[in-house]
Structures are given as structure tokens and as C-alpha cells.
Design an enzyme around this catalytic site. Structure first.
Site, short mmCIF file in Angstrom:
data_model
loop_
_atom_site.label_atom_id
_atom_site.label_comp_id
_atom_site.label_asym_id
_atom_site.label_seq_id
_atom_site.Cartn_x
_atom_site.Cartn_y
_atom_site.Cartn_z
N SER A 109 0.99 -1.43 0.17
CA SER A 109 -0.07 -0.19 -0.29
C SER A 109 1.13 1.39 0.19
CB SER A 109 -0.10 -0.20 1.01
OG SER A 109 -0.45 -0.02 2.36
N HIS A 113 1.45 12.42 -0.40
CA HIS A 113 0.91 13.39 -0.17
C HIS A 113 2.49 14.52 -0.79
CE1 HIS A 113 -2.36 12.56 1.75
NE2 HIS A 113 -1.15 11.71 2.42
N HIS A 123 -2.74 7.53 -4.06
CA HIS A 123 -3.56 6.09 -3.04
C HIS A 123 -3.03 4.77 -4.24
CE1 HIS A 123 -5.68 2.85 -1.62
NE2 HIS A 123 -5.27 3.38 -0.65
N ASN A 125 -2.85 0.19 -3.39
CA ASN A 125 -3.23 -0.95 -2.24
C ASN A 125 -3.75 -1.80 -3.38
OD1 ASN A 125 -4.99 -2.60 -0.92
ND2 ASN A 125 -3.58 -1.92 0.40
N TYR A 126 -3.14 -3.25 -3.14
CA TYR A 126 -3.06 -4.48 -3.87
C TYR A 126 -2.75 -5.27 -2.89
CZ TYR A 126 -3.69 -2.16 -7.91
OH TYR A 126 -4.00 -1.41 -9.05
N ARG A 127 -3.86 -6.27 -2.67
CA ARG A 127 -3.69 -7.16 -1.67
C ARG A 127 -3.75 -8.81 -2.20
NH1 ARG A 127 -7.37 -3.36 -1.47
NH2 ARG A 127 -9.29 -4.01 -0.45
N HIS A 157 -6.22 7.82 -16.02
CA HIS A 157 -7.37 6.75 -15.91
C HIS A 157 -6.82 6.35 -17.34
CE1 HIS A 157 -10.98 7.64 -13.28
NE2 HIS A 157 -10.16 8.70 -12.75
N HIS A 187 -20.93 11.65 3.94
CA HIS A 187 -21.55 12.55 5.07
C HIS A 187 -20.74 14.02 4.18
CE1 HIS A 187 -17.23 11.73 5.24
NE2 HIS A 187 -16.60 13.40 6.41
#
Length: 351
Positions: A109, A113, A123, A125-127, A157, A187
Site C-alpha cells: 500500500s 502527499h 493512493h 493498494n493491492y492485496r 485513467h 457525510h
């Protein structure tokens, strides 16, 4: 590339290869190395400091963090692999056939910044998760710009689509929609950024968007598109592992050209304050919604590594609204709403 077919029936999950854990672990370690080398080279000043750690219940990892670089104010690239006897309750509820088996989970991951507000946060992340006969791949990558440059988003993209298309023509359309859905702050009623791809629970059952898992919904754009595609047949462990490899190695060509285009763009206090304000959305998402954060804390992972994704500086402002006809307003009005970026042709309102 495997020839796939689609229909409405699913195949059962098959056992993973006997060397599955070693192969995934080796790739994810090498991906961490590759990404760190590429980022250090483009930064030119900062270096990654490694902190290896051991998990008491089984496993460990390598956390690498860069601070105060020329480009990156703070960034981390983590590798972890953990195992144990006690499955998280959420896993047992989702897949009761995993009960009684030891689990194994590994991933790489990353969150970067940059200091310059014109360079987006990114960001990745591969799992991989495994417990007896139950296994799946998951992950994704998304871009969070602070100022609107359509050419950057289109490039990002299109690069991801090319990686996906090498494996199945419906991967990018489905996983792009899933990314828009997942990286959404309910939210705030806005996306975290301009998305990318996101997927989870990918195994030989062949359902691109499984609706039986936490967070999934039966009546969203991603769910409807997956239903129209149907089940992807003849998909095996090696096919999905190859897909993860293509996605992981697409990161540097997707992101580094954006860094090079924006790193010398001059900015002032206004832009910096807006960047710090928008970073607050990143904090809110990661602490409230992010599955990786929740899973890491539930499995007694290393807290410093889990919360590495948070920015070093951030601010909140009560009741903020952007001034009309400004770049900040364009970000809110266009870039924080899902768009068909690979086919983007309209003139962009850019800085």
C-alpha cells in the site's frame, strides 16, 4: 491472455496453487522496491527510510517513509504479510467455509502527499487474502487532485484502462465505477478525488462486483454494470495474479508524468491553504470508511504503518464554500463528480 466468457452462473472457487503465498509475497515486495526507486529518482532529494516490524500473532512487514523531499512532503510505501489462527469476524460472516482455517493476508500500500498543491495526492493498494479454500485478490489506485487539470486525470485513467484491458475488456468499466462508489464521503456527498479503479473479493466465482460483501449495494452503477456483464468464466488464480501484476506496474507510468508536469508550477498561500483544507477529506475517509485501515486495526497490525496514509499537515474550516468561477469551484463542480475520463473531450476549465 485467457479467453473469457460471461453468463449468469458462477463457478465454484478452486484451491490456490501450493506456492501462492510465496509468489504473491515476492511480487508485492518487488513492487514496493520498484515504486520506491522510481519515486526517489523523481524526487531527487528525499530518500525512503525503512522500518521493519514483526507482528506478535504472526508475520510482519516493511514500512518505508519519505519526509521533506523536494516533491513529496510525506509519502509511505508499505509491504506487509500477516497470518494467524483467528479470522476477523467479518471474514467468517462473509465466507463461513473459511472457518477453522488459518488465514494469510499480504499487501503493498502507498500514499503520497506532495508539497506542491498542483500535484495530486495518490493512493495505491493491492492485496491478497487466503484461508484454506477461500482466497481473493483486491485493491486499486485513485488520484486526489487539489487543482483541476483534465489532461492529468485523462492520462491517469487511460493508463489504468490499458492495464485492465490486457486481461478483460470489462475490468476497467466495472472497477472504475466501483472506485467512484467506494471513495465517496457520504457525510460530505462528494467523491474523495477523481477515482481510478477499485475491486475486491476477486476469485474464480467470476463476479466482478459481488453484492454479498460489506459495503456492496445491489442498485449502484457498479452493481448494475456487473450484472449486465454476468459471470466471468474460465478465470483461475494465475489470471487474477497476472491482473494484479499489471495494475501494480502501471502505477509509475500513470503518476510520474503528472509529477513532472506540475512540480515547477508556482503557488502561494491561497493554494497551500486550500490543499491543506482538502487533505482533511483524506483524513476523514481513511478514518471512517477505509477497509484497509479497519482490517489492519482489527488484526492487531502495526498502528504506525496503518496510519501512514494520513498527511503531515491538514486543516479544517467551518462552512467553507469555494468562490464562484475559480479553480477551486471547478474542482467541486466537475472533478469531484464521477466523469467518463477516458472519453473526456469537452474543453476543461483549468488553472
Amino acid at each position: 491472455m485467457t479467453a473469457f466468457s460471461t453468463s449468469e452462473s458462477a463457478t465454484s472457487t478452486t484451491l490456490p496453487p501450493s506456492d501462492s503465498r510465496e509468489r504473491v509475497s515476492q511480487f508485492l515486495r518487488s513492487l514496493q522496491d520498484q515504486i520506491c526507486q522510481g519515486l526517489a529518482q523523481v524526487d531527487g532529494k528525499g530518500t525512503f527510510q525503512e522500518d521493519s516490524w514483526v507482528r506478535e500473532d504472526g508475520g510482519g512487514g516493511r514500512s518505508r517513509v519519505m519526509r521533506e523531499g523536494d516533491v513529496f512532503e510525506q509519502g509511505g510505501v508499505n509491504f506487509s504479510e500477516v497470518w494467524g489462527k483467528d479470522l476477523p469476524p467479518s471474514i467468517v460472516m462473509q465466507r463461513p467455509e473459511a472457518r477453522g482455517y488459518e488465514f494469510y493476508a499480504t499487501g503493498t500500500s502507498m500514499v503520497l502527499h506532495p508539497r506542491n498543491p498542483y500535484i495530486p495526492t495518490v493512493h495505491l493498494n493491492y492485496r491478497y487474502f487466503e484461508a484454506g479454500p477461500v482466497w481473493w485478490f483486491g485493491g486499486g489506485i485513485d488520484l486526489t487532485p487539489y487543482y483541476p487539470f483534465a489532461e492529468d486525470v485523462v492520462h491517469f485513467h487511460q493508463t489504468l484502462k490499458q492495464a485492465c484491458d490486457r486481461h478483460h475488456p470489462e475490468y476497467y468499466p466495472t472497477f472504475k465505477l466501483w472506485c467512484d462508489e467506494y471513495f465517496y464521503l457520504k457525510h460530505r456527498q462528494e467523491t474523495r478525488g477523481v477515482g481510478g479503479i477499485f475491486f475486491d473479493y476477486q476469485d474464480t466465482q467470476g463476479i466482478l462486483y459481488p453484492v454479498a460483501y460489506p459495503g456492496s449495494q445491489s442498485d449502484t452503477a457498479a452493481a448494475r454494470h456487473s450484472q449486465s456483464v454476468g459471470t466471468v468464466h474460465n478465470r483461475n488464480w494465475d489470471d487474477l495474479f497476472g491482473f494484479i501484476q499489471s495494475c501494480g506496474t502501471a502505477f509509475l507510468p500513470a503518476y510520474l508524468p503528472i509529477v513532472e508536469r506540475r512540480r515547477s508550477h508556482e503557488y502561494g498561500e491561497r493554494e497551500r491553504n486550500f490543499q491543506l483544507y482538502r487533505r482533511g477529506r483524506y483524513v476523514e475517509f481513511n478514518l471512517v470508511y477505509d477497509r484497509g485501515t479497519i482490517f489492519g486495526l482489527q488484526t492487531n497490525g502495526r498502528t504506525e504503518s496503518i496510519l501512514m496514509s494520513l498527511p503531515p499537515l491538514v486543516r479544517w474550516e467551518y462552512g467553507y464554500t469555494p468562490e464562484p468561477n475559480t479553480p477551486e469551484a471547478t474542482l467541486y463542480e466537475t472533478f469531484l463528480k464521477p466523469q467518463d475520463w477516458v472519453n473526456w473531450t469537452l474543453p476543461s476549465q483549468e488553472v
